[in-house]
Design an enzyme around this catalytic site. Structure first.
Site, PDB file in Angstrom:
ATOM      1  N   HIS A  78      -9.816  17.976  -8.660  1.00 29.93           N
ATOM      2  CA  HIS A  78     -10.068  16.936  -9.660  1.00 29.93           C
ATOM      3  C   HIS A  78     -11.567  16.959  -9.970  1.00 29.93           C
ATOM      4  O   HIS A  78     -12.374  17.183  -9.057  1.00 29.93           O
ATOM      5  CB  HIS A  78      -9.771  15.547  -9.087  1.00 29.93           C
ATOM      6  CG  HIS A  78      -8.374  15.055  -9.261  1.00 29.93           C
ATOM      7  ND1 HIS A  78      -7.776  14.208  -8.346  1.00 29.93           N
ATOM      8  CD2 HIS A  78      -7.454  15.238 -10.256  1.00 29.93           C
ATOM      9  CE1 HIS A  78      -6.554  13.895  -8.763  1.00 29.93           C
ATOM     10  NE2 HIS A  78      -6.324  14.515  -9.906  1.00 29.93           N
ATOM     11  N   CYS A 123     -11.814   7.769  -5.936  1.00 27.25           N
ATOM     12  CA  CYS A 123     -10.407   7.700  -6.357  1.00 27.25           C
ATOM     13  C   CYS A 123      -9.627   6.571  -5.713  1.00 27.25           C
ATOM     14  O   CYS A 123      -8.478   6.346  -6.054  1.00 27.25           O
ATOM     15  CB  CYS A 123      -9.718   9.046  -6.170  1.00 27.25           C
ATOM     16  SG  CYS A 123     -10.128   9.915  -4.688  1.00 27.25           S
TER      17      CYS A 123
HETATM   18  N1  ARG Z   1      -3.346  13.109  -2.246  1.00 24.70           N
HETATM   19  C1  ARG Z   1      -3.813  12.774  -3.542  1.00 24.70           C
HETATM   20  C2  ARG Z   1      -3.456  13.894  -4.515  1.00 24.70           C
HETATM   21  O1  ARG Z   1      -3.569  15.022  -4.149  1.00 24.70           O
HETATM   22  C3  ARG Z   1      -5.287  12.525  -3.530  1.00 24.70           C
HETATM   23  C4  ARG Z   1      -5.837  12.112  -4.841  1.00 24.70           C
HETATM   24  C5  ARG Z   1      -7.281  11.825  -4.766  1.00 24.70           C
HETATM   25  N2  ARG Z   1      -7.770  11.498  -6.040  1.00 24.70           N
HETATM   26  C6  ARG Z   1      -8.828  12.013  -6.635  1.00 24.70           C
HETATM   27  N3  ARG Z   1      -9.124  11.573  -7.793  1.00 24.70           N
HETATM   28  N4  ARG Z   1      -9.519  12.978  -6.123  1.00 24.70           N
HETATM   29  O2  ARG Z   1      -3.078  13.667  -5.621  1.00 24.70           O
END
Ligand code: ARG
Length: 298
Positions: free
Chosen positions: A196, A292
């Site tokens: 991300h 997040c």
């Molecule tokens: N386990 C979640 C996923 O993989 C973690 C999300 C974390 N969010 C972020 N914006 N980095 O979707």
């Protein structure tokens, strides 16, 4: 101002001439009651299935919430849902916005993984109760879009930074840019550990950003350097193991960051920021940290 910019050659404006975006004043957080690592949809989760300490997770979540309160943000708490262990990462299901007329709008995400798709209607319902205008992406045109996990507002300006490649598909930004009538700086992500944009790019204030440079392509880095006067870099260790770039600087001054990012913290202090360290180790097991675990709102 709708346009998607992928290279400095197409950059026709300077960010400080764009219309102002007010500072967010509120925060949404989703209760961690059902948070766990039940599946692996990013490399950080792979070794951590069934490995979350629920009590520690609750305490860590409470600590993050406490710092936002201490900084003067009002925090909305939404119940989590059984069977949706990642719903606690509430930056991902939506992209909120306040338009120039002061109308609160939100673009709902299309989650990449089936495991997370059912989170979106719960978050949508909350926005509905708050009186937001809800916008939907056309599923015929957009394969995936993971909200503020990948789409990050420039501080103080109506400019959006958009990561793509793992969770969000590039074409999403054409639609989002048109919907909100803002330019999008699209950045291809180049390392699956930084799946991300918010794992490798943290806007600190209008002129300063914290990044992990190796997560970007050369042309992405050029765009970042063309817009920000100050680019602070995190080391691989602090970026990958401690999610240094998943910090949050909600007011342009105070940075809430995972404990132990020593090098980054000293650079941030030198640049005049105030550091608030929090422990988010249970959430790191799932590939997330401060940024997040919350959604900033106006
Ligand atoms: N386990 C979640 C996923 O993989 C973690 C999300 C974390 N969010 C972020 N914006 N980095 O979707």
């Amino acid at each position: 101002m709708a346009q998607v910019i992928t290279s400095v050659d197409h950059l026709t404006f300077s960010a400080h001439n764009l219309p102002a975006l007010p500072a967010p004043k509120q925060v949404l957080m989703v209760e961690p009651t059902f948070f766990s690592v039940d599946y692996a949809i990013n490399p950080h989760m792979a070794d951590n299935i069934g490995n979350v300490d629920k009590t520690a997770a609750r305490n860590q979540w409470q600590q993050v919430l406490g710092v936002f309160r201490q900084l003067g943000f009002s925090v909305h708490r939404l119940e989590g849902q059984k069977g949706l262990p990642d719903m606690v990462f509430c930056a991902n299901q939506s992209l909120p916005y306040i338009n120039p007329a002061g109308r609160k709008q939100v673009v709902m995400s299309i989650m990449h993984s089936d495991m997370r798709k059912e989170e979106v209607p719960y978050i949508e319902q909350w926005y509905r109760q708050q009186g937001y205008e809800i916008r939907y992406l056309d599923r015929e045109k957009v394969r995936a879009f993971e909200g503020c996990g990948d789409a990050i507002w420039h501080s103080g300006r109506r400019l959006l930074w958009g990561g793509y490649g793992y969770r969000t598909s590039r074409e999403a930004y054409k639609t989002v840019s048109g919907m909100l009538d803002v330019p999008v700086m699209a950045l291809r992500l180049a390392d699956e550990h930084f799946y991300h944009l918010d794992t490798c790019f943290c806007v600190l204030n209008e002129t300063t950003v914290l990044i992990y440079p190796q997560a970007f392509t050369e042309s992405g880095l050029k765009l970042i350097h063309a817009v920000f006067d100050h680019v602070i870099e995190a080391s691989e260790d602090e970026a990958k193991e401690r999610f240094a770039c998943n910090a949050s600087c909600p007011d342009g001054k105070n940075v809430i960051i995972q404990q132990g990012c020593r090098e980054v913290n000293s650079k941030l202090r030198e640049a005049g920021f105030t550091i608030h360290e929090v422990e988010t180790s249970e959430y790191l097991k799932s590939g997330g940290s401060v940024f997040c675990m919350k959604q900033l709102l106006w």
